[in-house]
Design an enzyme around this catalytic site. Structure first.
Site, PDB file in Angstrom:
ATOM      1  N   ASN A 161      41.296  49.257-102.794  1.00  0.00           N
ATOM      2  CA  ASN A 161      40.851  48.082-102.027  1.00  0.00           C
ATOM      3  C   ASN A 161      41.811  46.924-102.300  1.00  0.00           C
ATOM      4  O   ASN A 161      42.697  47.036-103.148  1.00  0.00           O
ATOM      5  CB  ASN A 161      39.404  47.726-102.371  1.00  0.00           C
ATOM      6  CG  ASN A 161      39.225  47.533-103.875  1.00  0.00           C
ATOM      7  OD1 ASN A 161      40.061  46.896-104.525  1.00  0.00           O
ATOM      8  ND2 ASN A 161      38.170  48.095-104.439  1.00  0.00           N
ATOM      9  N   GLY A 182      34.516  56.287-105.122  1.00  0.00           N
ATOM     10  CA  GLY A 182      35.275  57.335-104.428  1.00  0.00           C
ATOM     11  C   GLY A 182      36.484  57.817-105.206  1.00  0.00           C
ATOM     12  O   GLY A 182      36.460  57.966-106.436  1.00  0.00           O
ATOM     13  N   ASP A 227      39.211  56.253-105.752  1.00  0.00           N
ATOM     14  CA  ASP A 227      39.703  55.164-106.610  1.00  0.00           C
ATOM     15  C   ASP A 227      39.057  55.263-108.006  1.00  0.00           C
ATOM     16  O   ASP A 227      39.752  55.237-109.040  1.00  0.00           O
ATOM     17  CB  ASP A 227      39.309  53.833-105.936  1.00  0.00           C
ATOM     18  CG  ASP A 227      40.102  52.652-106.451  1.00  0.00           C
ATOM     19  OD1 ASP A 227      40.977  52.869-107.304  1.00  0.00           O
ATOM     20  OD2 ASP A 227      39.840  51.516-105.999  1.00  0.00           O
ATOM     21  N   GLY A 257      36.277  57.657 -96.425  1.00  0.00           N
ATOM     22  CA  GLY A 257      35.046  57.702 -97.231  1.00  0.00           C
ATOM     23  C   GLY A 257      34.264  56.422 -97.028  1.00  0.00           C
ATOM     24  O   GLY A 257      33.741  56.160 -95.942  1.00  0.00           O
TER      25      GLY A 257
END
Ligand code: AR6
Length: 356
Positions: free
Chosen positions: A23, A31, A33, A118
Site C-alpha cells: 500500500n 494479504g 504484504d 485481493g
C-alpha cells in the site's frame, strides 16, 4: 522458459526478486504484504520505513532479509472501483515499474503475485490478463524468468471466466472415469474383447530392447463410436509394431528437419531447456513425459493426427477422460500453437502445464 504460472506461496519462491502487493504507506498490511513481512522479519519493515511513501502505480525496492530472494519489490496497485477510474493503466504501471527495477538490479528471475486482486478488489480474471499482457510485452525485449504466483485455489474458477469456449469444449468432450468404466462394462457384456484389436497405452518405462510394453486398453478405445474401424486403418497392431522402428526422438528430429526449424527454435518454442533437449536427442530410446511429448507436438505445429502419432511414439494417447488432453486437443484442432496461451488455459483449469 520465460514465463511460468505456478501455484505457491510467494514467500517460498527462490528467485532473485519477489514482488509485494503493497500500500502507499509501505508499512506492511494483510494479504501477501503481511505474509512477506512475517517471513522476511523485522529488518524488512525497518528498511521500508526509510523509503517513505510510494504512489499508486509505482514501486520501490528493499533487500529480501530472511526470504529466499535477494530483493523485494514493493509495488502499489490501484483499488478497483468500476474499471472507469484508470485502474488498468495503474495496474500496468505497477507491473512495468517492478520489471524496470528488476532489470536495473540485474535480476534473472522474478515472482509476482496478482497485484490488486485481493483486498483491492480488482477482478481476478481481469487482473490476470493485465499481468500476462505486461509480461509478454516485456519478454519481447528482455530475457528474464518471470513467475506469476497464484495463491491456493483462487485460480480454479478462472478457467470458465477466461476461456468460455474451452470450458464448453471440455463439457462436450469430457468423459469422466466412471463413465469410461461403465461404458467398458457395458461393452464387455456384449463383445468378446479377445477378438478385438484395440489401441494400447504403453508403460512408463521401456524394456532393455526399447520395445514398448503393452498396458491397459486406453480410454479412447471406449469412446470411439467405431473402435474397430479406427484400428483397421491406422492403429492396427501391425501399424504399431512398424512404428517401433522409429522412436520418439527420431520422429522429433525428423519433424524438426521437415519443418525447416533449428533444434533451438523447436525446444525454445516448446518451453523446454537445452539440457533436456540434448538428452532426448542423444538417446533414441528416450521416454518423455506426456506433457513434454505434447509440448514438442505443439512447437512443431503438428496437425492433430500427427500429434497423436507423436504421442503414440512416446507411449501415450489422447483420452477423453483427461481434461488436460481435451484442452490441448482443443488448441491443436483450432490451430493455436502458442504454448504460453495453451499453458495459460491449462493453468486456469487447474491442469498440469506443457513442458519439461
Ligand atoms: N503468496 C502469493 N499470493 C498471495 C499470498 C501469498 N502468500 N497471499 C495472498 N496472495 P492482496 P492487493 C494473493 O490482498 O489486492 C494488503 O493489506 C491474493 O490471493 O495481498 O494488492 C496491502 O498492505 C491476491 O490474489 O493485495 C494493501 O493494503 C493477491 O495476492 C492491500 O492489501 C493480492 O492480494 C493490497 O491489496
Amino acid at each position: 522458459m520465460p514465463l511460468l504460472l505456478v501455484r505457491n506461496d510467494i514467500t517460498k519462491m527462490e528467485c532473485d526478486a519477489i514482488v509485494n502487493a503493497a500500500n502507499n504507506g509501505l508499512r506492511g498490511g494483510g494479504g501477501v504484504d503481511g505474509a512477506i513481512h512475517r517471513a522476511a522479519g523485522i529488518g524488512l519493515l525497518a528498511e521500508c520505513i526509510t523509503l517513505g511513501k510510494c504512489e499508486t502505480g509505482k514501486a520501490k525496492v528493499t533487500k529480501g532479509y530472511k526470504l529466499p530472494c535477494k530483493y523485494v519489490i514493493h509495488a502499489v496497485g490501484p483499488i478497483w472501483k468500476d474499471g472507469e477510474h484508470g485502474e488498468e493503466e495503474l495496474l500496468r504501471s505497477a507491473y512495468n515499474e517492478s520489471l524496470a527495477i528488476a532489470l536495473e538490479k540485474e535480476c534473472e528471475s522474478i515472482a509476482f503475485p496478482l497485484i490488486s486482486a485481493g483486498a483491492y478488489g480488482y477482478p481476478k480474471d481481469k487482473a490476470m490478463k493485465v499481468a500476462l499482457n505486461c509480461f509478454s510485452e516485456f519478454l519481447l525485449e528482455h530475457d528474464m524468468l518471470i513467475y506469476l504466483v497464484i495463491f491456493d485455489k483462487e485460480s480454479t474458477t478462472l478457467g470458465e471466466k477466461l476461456f468460455p469456449n474451452i470450458a464448453k469444449y471440455i463439457d462436450d468432450n469430457y468423459i469422466g472415469i466412471k463413465q469410461v468404466m461403465a461404458e467398458k462394462h457395458r461393452r464387455e457384456e456384449f463383445e468378446d474383447y479377445s477378438n478385438l484389436s484395440i489401441p494400447f497405452n504403453f508403460g512408463e518405462a521401456k524394456s532393455d530392447m526399447e520395445m514398448p510394453r503393452m498396458m491397459m486398453p486406453c480410454a479412447s478405445c471406449f469412446e470411439e463410436a467405431e473402435p474397430q474401424a479406427a484400428l483397421e486403418t491406422d492403429l492396427s497392431l501391425e501399424y504399431l509394431v512398424s512404428m517401433v522402428d522409429e522412436g520418439f526422438s527420431e520422429m522429433l528430429l525428423r519433424k524438426i528437419d521437415e519443418k525447416g526449424m533449428t533444434d533451438a527454435e523447436c525446444y525454445k518454442k516448446a518451453n523446454i531447456d537445452r539440457k533436456l533437449f540434448s538428452k532426448i536427442r542423444n538417446n533414441p530410446g528416450y521416454h518423455p513425459k506426456k506433457k513434454t511429448a505434447l509440448a514438442f507436438a505443439v512447437a512443431l505445429e503438428l496437425p492433430f493426427k500427427e500429434a497423436e502419432e507423436m504421442l503414440l511414439k512416446a507411449g501415450y494417447s489422447f483420452t477423453k477422460s483427461s481434461k488436460f488432453d481435451i484442452i490441448v486437443e482443443y488448441h491443436i484442432k483450432n490451430g493455436i500453437y502458442d504454448i504460453l496461451k495453451i499453458n495459460e488455459a491449462l493453468f486456469s483449469f487447474d491442469e498440469d502445464l506443457l513442458g519439461p
